[in-house]
Structures are given as C-alpha cells and as structure tokens.
Scaffold this active site. Structure first.
Site, PDB file in Angstrom:
ATOM      1  CD  GLN A 248     -26.479  -1.807 -29.127  1.00 43.75           C
ATOM      2  OE1 GLN A 248     -27.559  -1.412 -28.788  1.00 43.75           O
ATOM      3  NE2 GLN A 248     -26.291  -3.077 -29.398  1.00 43.75           N
TER       4      GLN A 248
ATOM      5  CG  HIS B  73     -28.909  -4.663 -27.565  1.00 46.97           C
ATOM      6  ND1 HIS B  73     -28.658  -4.447 -28.891  1.00 46.97           N
ATOM      7  CD2 HIS B  73     -30.147  -5.211 -27.524  1.00 46.97           C
ATOM      8  CE1 HIS B  73     -29.683  -4.842 -29.611  1.00 46.97           C
ATOM      9  NE2 HIS B  73     -30.607  -5.317 -28.805  1.00 46.97           N
TER      10      HIS B  73
HETATM   11  P1  NAD Z   1     -41.872  -6.125 -37.015  1.00 44.68           P
HETATM   12  O1  NAD Z   1     -41.336  -6.014 -38.402  1.00 44.68           O
HETATM   13  O2  NAD Z   1     -42.738  -7.290 -36.683  1.00 44.68           O
HETATM   14  O3  NAD Z   1     -42.686  -4.802 -36.636  1.00 44.68           O
HETATM   15  C1  NAD Z   1     -42.202  -3.527 -36.840  1.00 44.68           C
HETATM   16  C2  NAD Z   1     -43.382  -2.600 -37.084  1.00 44.68           C
HETATM   17  O4  NAD Z   1     -42.917  -1.247 -37.082  1.00 44.68           O
HETATM   18  C3  NAD Z   1     -44.034  -2.837 -38.444  1.00 44.68           C
HETATM   19  O5  NAD Z   1     -45.422  -3.093 -38.272  1.00 44.68           O
HETATM   20  C4  NAD Z   1     -43.806  -1.538 -39.194  1.00 44.68           C
HETATM   21  O6  NAD Z   1     -44.853  -1.194 -40.081  1.00 44.68           O
HETATM   22  C5  NAD Z   1     -43.681  -0.544 -38.054  1.00 44.68           C
HETATM   23  N1  NAD Z   1     -43.051   0.705 -38.433  1.00 44.68           N
HETATM   24  C6  NAD Z   1     -41.968   0.916 -39.243  1.00 44.68           C
HETATM   25  N2  NAD Z   1     -41.720   2.229 -39.356  1.00 44.68           N
HETATM   26  C7  NAD Z   1     -42.654   2.871 -38.615  1.00 44.68           C
HETATM   27  C8  NAD Z   1     -42.914   4.242 -38.357  1.00 44.68           C
HETATM   28  N3  NAD Z   1     -42.189   5.214 -38.915  1.00 44.68           N
HETATM   29  N4  NAD Z   1     -43.942   4.537 -37.534  1.00 44.68           N
HETATM   30  C9  NAD Z   1     -44.716   3.560 -36.994  1.00 44.68           C
HETATM   31  N5  NAD Z   1     -44.523   2.247 -37.223  1.00 44.68           N
HETATM   32  C10 NAD Z   1     -43.496   1.909 -38.020  1.00 44.68           C
HETATM   33  O7  NAD Z   1     -40.602  -6.078 -36.070  1.00 44.68           O
HETATM   34  P2  NAD Z   1     -40.500  -6.532 -34.542  1.00 44.68           P
HETATM   35  O8  NAD Z   1     -40.154  -7.966 -34.473  1.00 44.68           O
HETATM   36  O9  NAD Z   1     -41.697  -6.032 -33.818  1.00 44.68           O
HETATM   37  O10 NAD Z   1     -39.190  -5.717 -34.113  1.00 44.68           O
HETATM   38  C11 NAD Z   1     -39.167  -4.311 -34.172  1.00 44.68           C
HETATM   39  C12 NAD Z   1     -37.772  -3.799 -33.943  1.00 44.68           C
HETATM   40  O11 NAD Z   1     -37.375  -4.060 -32.602  1.00 44.68           O
HETATM   41  C13 NAD Z   1     -36.693  -4.499 -34.782  1.00 44.68           C
HETATM   42  O12 NAD Z   1     -36.604  -3.979 -36.081  1.00 44.68           O
HETATM   43  C14 NAD Z   1     -35.461  -4.229 -33.972  1.00 44.68           C
HETATM   44  O13 NAD Z   1     -34.892  -2.990 -34.334  1.00 44.68           O
HETATM   45  C15 NAD Z   1     -35.973  -4.139 -32.537  1.00 44.68           C
HETATM   46  N6  NAD Z   1     -35.591  -5.328 -31.739  1.00 44.68           N
HETATM   47  C16 NAD Z   1     -34.831  -5.136 -30.620  1.00 44.68           C
HETATM   48  C17 NAD Z   1     -34.435  -6.226 -29.869  1.00 44.68           C
HETATM   49  C18 NAD Z   1     -33.646  -6.052 -28.597  1.00 44.68           C
HETATM   50  O14 NAD Z   1     -33.026  -7.011 -28.124  1.00 44.68           O
HETATM   51  N7  NAD Z   1     -33.638  -4.877 -27.995  1.00 44.68           N
HETATM   52  C19 NAD Z   1     -34.782  -7.522 -30.265  1.00 44.68           C
HETATM   53  C20 NAD Z   1     -35.605  -7.669 -31.379  1.00 44.68           C
HETATM   54  C21 NAD Z   1     -35.988  -6.572 -32.124  1.00 44.68           C
END
Ligand code: NAD
Length: 359
Positions: free
Chosen positions: A285, A309
C-alpha cells in the site's frame, strides 16, 4: 525525544476537512501537544526507500506512530538501525507492518488502538458482501455510462438471504460482521477461529463455530477474512484453499491483502471459479497503478468490489484512533501501563493471542 509519525497525505481534502485527523496535515491532533512538551516531532508520508524521511528519521526516533492505511513498513533491518526505538504505535488496528519478532528481540513495545475502527470495518464487510452478491458495481457502472441492460446485471445477481456465510477469525470485527448479518436470514452463519469467543457472545448470535478452516471453506457461499496477518495467515487463501471452496463463492477481505495470494485470486476470478472478490486491503500500500486486483473481473465483466484502504478510516474512526494514539503515548511518557487490550508485543513477548498460536 524524537517522535516519528508516518501518515497519508490528505492534500486539499485534509485542508477542507479538519476531521481527517489521520493525515500529515492534521497530524492526529497531537503535533502541538507533543511539541509543547518539548519533543522533536517529524510528520511525513514519505516512507519508501533508504532516502525516505521514514528511513532517515527512524535511526534516532524513540516513538514511531504509523497507520495501516499508509504503513511505514518497519522491517527487521530497520529495527536494527533504530537504536533508540522503544514504542511503535499503530494509529488504527493491525500491526503487521512491524516485524513483530524483530521487535520482540529488541523488547520494543508495539501497541494499537484496539476496537477503534472495528464497527467501521464490519459495516464495510457487509456492504461489500451485498455489492458482490447483488452485483452492484457493474449495475452502477451502467448508469454512469448512460447504459441500461437489466438482464446483463441480473444474470449474476442474488440475494444474501439463504446463503451460507462464514468468517475466518471471530475477533472484534468477525463477530461484529456476524452480528450485523443476523437479520438477513442467511441459511447459516459460520465462524472459524483457534480462539473461542465468550459464552455470552456465542449465545447472542445464531452463528456456529466450525472446527477446521477446510470445513468453513467447503461450506460457505460467502467467505470473509477477519484475522490478522501473521506467519500462518500470509498467503492462507491460495490456489489450494480456493480449490476447497464451492465454485461461485464470493470472498471479502478487509483484513490484510497478503492473506490472499495475489495471483491465485486473479486466476480464480477470471476463470469464473470465484464469483467475486472485494475488500480494501492490498499486499502493498498504496497499491501500484498496475496492481492486477484493480482491473480483474469475472467472465461477465463483474465480481470486483475493491476500494482503496479506507474502511477503518471513516471520520468517526479517525476521531477514535487519534484519541487512542494520544492515550498510548501519554501512558508511555508518564510511565503508566498500557491498556492490555491495546498491546500486541511487550517485554520481548506476544501479549495478544490473535497473532497466531504460540507456545
Ligand atoms: P481481533 O484481534 O479482535 O480478532 C482477530 C481474530 O483472528 C482473533 O480472534 C484471532 O484468534 C483470529 N485469528 C488469528 N489467526 C487466525 C487463523 N489462522 N485462523 C482463524 N482465526 C485466526 O482483531 P480485529 O479487531 O477483529 O481485527 C482483525 C484484523 O482486521 C486486524 O488485525 C487488521 O489486520 C484488520 N483490520 C483492517 C482494517 C481496515 O481498515 N481494513 C481496520 C481494522 C482492522
């Protein structure tokens, strides 16, 4: 101390809209405060290559603030050079732009503003699902191109009702997506995660947990990716994984671009094996102008619901992650502990269980 802040440039939009806090112009609203405390504060969007402001200033910065929307990629090499670095703050959610294992070796703390934009993203996920399943994008393109051909759109348009929808990752965002899908009367809502969710949260939705990723892949009509990018999720959705999905599946990924294999997605969409791919995250990005996810389309010219994004950087989200960034820095400056929910790595260890299963 030096505080280095890497953000996207907002140009005219940021001058006209002061609530665009996550820009180099509006500086998360923390520039004057830090300056007033006597710190040397550098704010830049120039982040690529050895001559960039990011790489020039990282060598003596004590705090790095960067945002997933325009990430300063803090590699192991750069961490080696960043002799004073103690704290990396992610203005948003998702800290994969930092080499977390290298940060651990140096006992650098990495913290993010957990929860700050999870509703913003969950709304975007549901919107993108609807755009794909209902074939919205080419329908809208017809209108702005002064065309009208109902059958051409309707041949690939469905209802979300009656479909099996599943999330990979059921953390803050994945769970909120499932919550928001409840009234759509989907056939089944499924989730796969190696971490469980609290019993009360499980009871509050009709979604069922599946034991394996393969089960989720094979049962869903719509798959959404909501896990962080880490060693075991990089390239998770590759050609092999896609083969396990139903033909005609729609995929929505707002987690991180690199969780899905660039080439495998293009091939599967262009061949018609997957009916659509959408989201706002890219494997690099900003995405270069020739990134194939910009132009890819299915055989009928549809199936692409990509955006830049921005799902987690709505003005509402920016207010929350700007305030959270300030709070994390304030805690650091005052020697106070961080809110545990915000800490990704600290004291040489992963503080979160969300970045892969570790001993
Ligand atoms: P979170 O930590 O609350 O939840 C993430 C979940 O994914 C956890 O429960 C974890 O156990 C699970 N996980 C990890 N590896 C895994 C796997 N191999 N298989 C299945 N589950 C798995 O995080 P969140 O707040 O829900 O955010 C998740 C992700 O979304 C962030 O890490 C970030 O990369 C992305 N995000 C993107 C934006 C955007 O603007 N597009 C904004 C916020 C977050």
């Amino acid at each position: 101390m030096k505080v280095l802040i890497v953000l996207y440039s907002g140009g005219q939009a940021a001058q006209e809209q002061p609530r665009l806090l996550g820009t180099t112009e509006n500086k998360l609203g923390i520039f004057d405060w830090l300056k007033g405390l006597g710190h040397d504060v550098v704010v830049t969007d120039d982040k690529e290559g050895p001559n960039s402001e990011f790489q020039k200033h990282i060598v003596d910065a004590e705090i790095l603030v960067t945002t997933p929307f325009h990430p300063g990629y803090l590699t192991a090499d750069l961490i080696d050079k960043a002799k004073n670095l103690k704290l990396c703050v992610t203005a948003g959610v998702g800290s994969d732009h930092v080499d977390l294992n290298a940060a651990n070796k140096r006992k650098i703390t990495v913290a993010e503003v957990s929860g700050s934009n999870v509703v913003s993203v969950a709304e975007h996920v549901v919107m993108t699902m609807l755009c794909l399943v209902r074939n919205f994008v080419p329908a809208h393109e017809q209108i702005i191109n002064h065309k009208w051909n109902v059958a051409q759109i309707a041949r690939d348009a469905y209802d979300l009702e009656g479909k099996v929808v599943g999330t990979i990752g059921c953390g803050r965002i994945g769970y909120r997506v499932l919550q928001r899908l409840e009234p759509f009367n989907c056939k089944e809502l499924l989730w796969f995660d190696y971490n469980d969710i609290p019993a009360e949260a499980a009871k509050a939705i009709s979604a069922k947990r599946v034991d394996t990723l393969d089960e989720l892949l094979s049962r869903c009509d719509v798959i959404t990716v909501n896990c962080p990018l880490h060693e075991s999720t990089r390239g998770l959705i590759n050609a092999d994984a896609i083969k396990k999905m139903k033909k005609g599946v729609w995929i929505v990924n707002t987690a991180r671009g690199a969780i899905c294999d660039r080439k495998a997605i293009v091939e599967a969409l262009e061949s018609g094996y997957i009916a659509g791919y959408g989201g706002d995250v890219w494997d690099v990005q900003p995405a270069p102008p020739d990134h194939p996810w910009r132009d890819m389309r299915g055989p009928n010219g549809n199936g692409n619901a990509m955006t830049p994004h921005y799902s987690g950087t709505t003005l509402d989200a920016q207010a929350r992650y700007a305030a959270g960034t300030k709070e994390i820095i304030e805690n650091y400056l005052n020697g106070k502990p961080q809110n545990p929910a915000n800490v990704i790595v600290e004291n040489g260890e992963y503080a979160t269980k969300a970045y892969g299963q570790r001993k």
